[in-house]
Design a protein around this motif. Structure first.
Motif, PDB file in Angstrom:
ATOM      1  N   CYS A 118     -18.311 -22.527  12.868  1.00 45.01           N
ATOM      2  CA  CYS A 118     -18.628 -21.094  12.879  1.00 45.01           C
ATOM      3  C   CYS A 118     -18.382 -20.480  14.250  1.00 45.01           C
ATOM      4  CB  CYS A 118     -20.083 -20.881  12.471  1.00 45.01           C
ATOM      5  SG  CYS A 118     -20.451 -21.337  10.761  1.00 45.01           S
ATOM      6  N   GLU A 119     -18.439 -21.317  15.300  1.00 43.47           N
ATOM      7  CA  GLU A 119     -18.233 -20.788  16.640  1.00 43.47           C
ATOM      8  C   GLU A 119     -16.781 -20.394  16.889  1.00 43.47           C
ATOM      9  OE1 GLU A 119     -17.408 -25.159  16.704  1.00 43.47           O
ATOM     10  OE2 GLU A 119     -18.917 -23.830  15.834  1.00 43.47           O
ATOM     11  N   VAL A 120     -15.855 -20.904  16.069  1.00 41.86           N
ATOM     12  CA  VAL A 120     -14.437 -20.605  16.238  1.00 41.86           C
ATOM     13  C   VAL A 120     -14.043 -19.350  15.474  1.00 41.86           C
ATOM     14  CG1 VAL A 120     -12.091 -21.437  15.836  1.00 41.86           C
ATOM     15  CG2 VAL A 120     -13.844 -23.006  16.671  1.00 41.86           C
ATOM     16  N   SER A 121     -14.420 -19.288  14.207  1.00 46.56           N
ATOM     17  CA  SER A 121     -14.004 -18.169  13.344  1.00 46.56           C
ATOM     18  C   SER A 121     -15.158 -17.198  13.152  1.00 46.56           C
ATOM     19  CB  SER A 121     -13.520 -18.694  11.989  1.00 46.56           C
ATOM     20  OG  SER A 121     -14.529 -19.502  11.398  1.00 46.56           O
ATOM     21  N   GLN A 122     -15.400 -16.376  14.148  1.00 48.59           N
ATOM     22  CA  GLN A 122     -16.456 -15.363  14.071  1.00 48.59           C
ATOM     23  C   GLN A 122     -15.843 -14.014  13.676  1.00 48.59           C
ATOM     24  OE1 GLN A 122     -18.432 -15.426  17.872  1.00 48.59           O
ATOM     25  NE2 GLN A 122     -19.410 -17.385  17.490  1.00 48.59           N
ATOM     26  N   ASP A 123     -15.232 -14.014  12.502  1.00 49.63           N
ATOM     27  CA  ASP A 123     -14.512 -12.817  12.047  1.00 49.63           C
ATOM     28  C   ASP A 123     -15.257 -12.138  10.914  1.00 49.63           C
ATOM     29  OD1 ASP A 123     -14.149 -14.925  10.353  1.00 49.63           O
ATOM     30  OD2 ASP A 123     -12.073 -14.426   9.854  1.00 49.63           O
ATOM     31  N   ARG A 124     -16.497 -11.807  11.153  1.00 47.19           N
ATOM     32  CA  ARG A 124     -17.293 -11.154  10.119  1.00 47.19           C
ATOM     33  C   ARG A 124     -16.791  -9.735   9.902  1.00 47.19           C
ATOM     34  NH1 ARG A 124     -23.440 -12.726   9.038  1.00 47.19           N
ATOM     35  NH2 ARG A 124     -23.190 -14.980   8.986  1.00 47.19           N
ATOM     36  N   GLN A 125     -16.347  -9.475   8.702  1.00 44.62           N
ATOM     37  CA  GLN A 125     -15.901  -8.133   8.335  1.00 44.62           C
ATOM     38  C   GLN A 125     -16.891  -7.541   7.341  1.00 44.62           C
ATOM     39  OE1 GLN A 125     -11.870  -7.971   6.958  1.00 44.62           O
ATOM     40  NE2 GLN A 125     -11.065  -9.207   8.629  1.00 44.62           N
ATOM     41  N   HIS A 126     -17.310  -6.331   7.608  1.00 43.78           N
ATOM     42  CA  HIS A 126     -18.237  -5.663   6.705  1.00 43.78           C
ATOM     43  C   HIS A 126     -17.462  -5.019   5.571  1.00 43.78           C
ATOM     44  CE1 HIS A 126     -21.763  -5.398   9.788  1.00 43.78           C
ATOM     45  NE2 HIS A 126     -21.546  -6.611   9.327  1.00 43.78           N
ATOM     46  N   CYS A 127     -16.996  -5.881   4.660  1.00 43.61           N
ATOM     47  CA  CYS A 127     -16.299  -5.412   3.464  1.00 43.61           C
ATOM     48  C   CYS A 127     -16.741  -6.282   2.296  1.00 43.61           C
ATOM     49  CB  CYS A 127     -14.777  -5.479   3.642  1.00 43.61           C
ATOM     50  SG  CYS A 127     -14.124  -7.131   3.993  1.00 43.61           S
ATOM     51  N   LEU A 128     -16.566  -5.772   1.100  1.00 43.19           N
ATOM     52  CA  LEU A 128     -17.029  -6.445  -0.108  1.00 43.19           C
ATOM     53  C   LEU A 128     -15.905  -7.285  -0.693  1.00 43.19           C
ATOM     54  CD1 LEU A 128     -18.920  -3.425  -1.700  1.00 43.19           C
ATOM     55  CD2 LEU A 128     -19.827  -5.199  -0.199  1.00 43.19           C
ATOM     56  N   VAL A 129     -16.194  -8.576  -0.904  1.00 42.67           N
ATOM     57  CA  VAL A 129     -15.194  -9.491  -1.460  1.00 42.67           C
ATOM     58  C   VAL A 129     -14.997  -9.155  -2.930  1.00 42.67           C
ATOM     59  CG1 VAL A 129     -14.625 -11.894  -1.930  1.00 42.67           C
ATOM     60  CG2 VAL A 129     -15.811 -11.282   0.182  1.00 42.67           C
TER      61      VAL A 129
END
Length: 721
Positions: A118-129
């Motif tokens: 999780c420390e590498v891919s911290q690409d949280r996008q506030h969108c609905l899957v």
């Protein structure tokens, strides 16, 4: 010749009138024109209006009134906020923290790139899957265990047909369905025979005696597509499938789609998120792990999570090639493997063909008395083992939970056992009684929606027990696992993934010792599962826990939306301030949310939500008076003013046998719902010949069927009629 009235003026003013009198006359004339103008204009307009149809002005007035009423109704609900957008198609099956490309760039290799970082891919996008294009609501249990929609999982036909291992065998029933092994003999696989074989190898008469031998929980590593786990569930055991992350051909995704417990995980470089002494059996059938690699660290990890007297079952053609021909218990596998199993005090039980079985010792002193270069004992027990690095030591030997599975009581934990685990028995049993009552309240609250109109499709017969639109349940803050126990006592055909939040009191050992599933998790980070894998999410006090940990509520709600299936349910219990904040965010996520006062004088509230499909939704509903009704929910992504106003202002006034009648409407914040008269969609041929077809929903502007649910339908209809 001048007129008489002009002569009189001339005599009065003289030959040249004063300038001020002329100005006064001009002003007077203008005043008269201004006063008479509106009346004359109205006369002109009335003449023109008599020529044009009156419906135009009436419609304009009604529309303006409808706009006013609509805006007023909107203001009565939640504040108007912008909904979050949908994610791109590339995130349909995306799992955060498992980005192989990013991990490789970060320097991870030798299999660690497939691990959780999780420390590498911290690409949280506030969108609905969004769901896949061909996504369909899973079939009800137990049919859904054996037949799934192929469009719901990210697997190709070639991958299905190439899966040749015993636990992966399946067949394509139709173009859009996948059928697995079932009890009707539809297809032949060896899962039952395989399970019976394992039972014989550990000294049992049949696999029906697993429970008598103390085997209740099974960790199935690399579970294929879940056939072995499905069979163990039929034996009243609790298996959990654990497999590495796969961008395609996911075993975990397929298992969860079938309603089977599963979680993404591996132990290439880190420990599993389970405490010591967690499982009665660890099973691996062609799971792809080289067990004697890295100085046996993988076997040490299996020993850590295996309970005393538990079994390790390995089925692998590779082991057969490397090992000797074993016709008796005295045979052996490859020498390094045999030597290492002796170091960790495992007893080799038997081999049949490619299957080998070992049993972990029940004697904790074995590790000290052994003279075979014994591994050291761990100095510090793993109180909260959460993806910690591997350790070359033996754990669990000093724990009060070191109890052989054969000596363990099959029922619930007693007071003495609870005290040994640091649990107050009175608190434990009060918690259990609370969840018994809470589950009854939940089910009575949801039953009208789930058991009445929710599983009912137009033309279908009434569903039979157990109905089960809900199968996979996650408790985000499980405490002692009381909700899971209440489900078992109520004979609900569901399973619960009990999650103990990191930082909270570690009650996971108690949950696992009760024979339930459970895992540690940090809710500041994403959960290791694929999108759309749970039917219900439950959380009591999780919002307060997040606030104490300094984590984001919106990140948690987005994560809940990601792992929840369309038409899935969310129940959150917490303080009123946090619940109101969560409700405001839920409307932005397009959830259908309502707050329920528990009416016990406390500051606790219940937030009940349902995740809909992200499109226009129409649902069949039969009211208490027997009248069939069509419930339509407008698309929350758009400003529904035009569509809503046109249907409320015009359709409500259309009274004709060829038009469906608008029975009522409801506006709550950014949610707009319409209730129509239900009309059958029949062909001209059937109408002429007086034939009745199965009813299919049809409205004046939308004829979509089976696209989602409207959780407020019952309440709306009660308001209407």
């Amino acid at each position: 010749m001048r007129s008489s009235w002009f002569n009189k003026l001339h005599l009065f003013f003289g030959p040249r009138p004063p300038l001020n009198w002329l100005l006064l006359c001009v002003v007077s004339v203008l005043v008269v024109i201004a006063l008479l103008g509106p009346s004359s204009s109205s006369v002109y307009d009335s003449i023109n209006a008599s020529v044009s149809p009156g419906i135009y002005t009436n419609y304009r007035r009604l529309k303006e009134q409808a706009v006013s009423d609509y805006l007023e109704l909107r203001n009565l609900g939640a504040n108007r906020v912008k909904d979050f957008d949908l994610c791109g198609k590339e995130r349909e099956s995306y799992v955060p923290c498992y980005n192989v490309s990013a991990n490789l760039l970060a320097g991870f290799k030798d299999g660690e790139e497939f691990d959780r970082h999780c420390e590498v891919s911290q690409d949280r996008q506030h969108c609905l899957v969004r769901p896949p294009k061909d996504y369909k609501i899973p079939l009800t249990w137990p049919i859904g265990r054996d037949v799934i929609w192929s469009g719901n999982v990210k697997l190709s036909k070639d991958q299905f047909l190439s899966s040749g291992s015993m636990t992966k065998r399946l067949m394509l029933l139709e173009e859009n369905q996948i059928s697995f092994h079932s009890d009707d003999g539809m297809i032949i696989d060896d899962v039952k025979d395989y399970s019976h074989q394992i039972a014989e190898m550990i000294g049992l008469g049949s696999d029906a005696e697993f429970l008598k031998a103390g085997v209740r929980t099974v960790l199935d590593i690399g579970c294929g597509f879940g056939s072995f786990g499905a069979h163990l569930l039929s034996l009243k055991l609790m298996p959990v499938c654990m497999a590495s992350y796969e961008s395609t051909g996911s075993q975990v995704q397929v298992a969860l789609e079938r309603g089977l417990p599963a979680i993404i995980g591996n132990f290439i470089s880190r420990q599993l998120p389970f405490p010591s002494l967690s499982y009665d059996m660890v099973h691996c059938a062609q799971c792809g792990i080289i067990w004697d690699d890295k100085d046996g660290i993988f076997l040490i990890e299996v020993d850590r999570v295996l309970k005393p007297g538990g079994y390790f079952v390995l089925t692998s053609p590779r082991s057969r090639k490397e090992g000797n021909s074993m016709g008796s218990k005295q045979g052996s596998m490859s020498t390094p493997f045999e030597e290492f199993t002796q170091k960790i005090c495992w007893n080799f039980l038997a081999q049949q063909e490619d299957t080998f079985v070992w049993q972990k010792t029940a004697d904790a002193h074995c590790y000290i008395s052994s003279k075979q270069n014994t591994l050291p004992l761990c100095q510090k027990e793993d109180v909260q083992s959460y993806y910690q690095p591997h350790v070359h030591c033996i754990s669990g030997t000093t724990s009060k939970r070191w109890i052989p599975i054969q000596d363990r009581s099959s029922g619930s934990l007693g007071s003495a056992e609870l005290e040994d685990r640091g649990v107050d028995p009175e608190d434990f049993f009060e918690d259990l009684e609370f969840w018994r009552s809470a589950l009854r309240n939940y089910w009575s609250l949801l039953s009208p929606l789930i058991f009445s109109d929710h599983p009912k499709r137009p033309g279908d017969e009434d569903p039979l027990p157990p109905y089960n639109m809900i199968r996979n349940v996650m408790d985000l803050n499980a405490h002692y696992g009381g909700l899971s126990a209440a489900f078992v006592e109520a004979s609900k055909s569901v399973w619960v993934m009990n999650v103990v939040p990191l930082g909270a009191r570690n009650t996971l050992p108690v949950i696992l010792d009760r024979g339930f599933l459970g895992v540690l998790h940090d809710w500041c980070k994403p959960f290791p599962t694929y999108p759309r894998t749970y039917d219900m999410l439950h959380a009591k006090g999780i919002l307060s826990h997040l606030a104490s940990e300094g984590c984001s509520m919106i990140n948690l709600l987005f994560e809940m939306d990601r792992i929840l299936r369309p038409e899935g349910w969310i129940i959150i219990s917490d303080k009123v301030g946090l619940i109101e904040k969560a409700r405001a965010l839920a409307t932005q996520l397009r959830w259908e949310a309502r707050v329920i006062d528990l009416q016990n004088g406390s500051d606790q509230r219940l937030l009940l939500c349902q995740k809909p499909f992200t499109s226009n939704q129409v649902r069949y509903y039969r009211r208490q008076n027997g009248r069939a009704t069509a419930i339509k929910k407008l698309d929350a992504r758009k400003q529904p003013n035009d569509e809503f106003l046109s249907q409320v202002s015009m359709v409500s006034r259309l009274k004709h046998e060829n038009f469906v009648e608008l029975l009522g409407y409801c506006v709550d914040g950014n949610q707009c719902v319409l209730a129509y008269e239900y009309a059958s969609n029949e062909s001209l041929h059937d109408i002429l010949h007086d034939k009745t077809l199965p009813l299919i929903l049809n409205t004046a502007s939308d004829a979509t069927v089976e696209t989602g649910g409207v959780s407020r339908s019952r309440a709306i209809l009660e308001r209407i009629g």
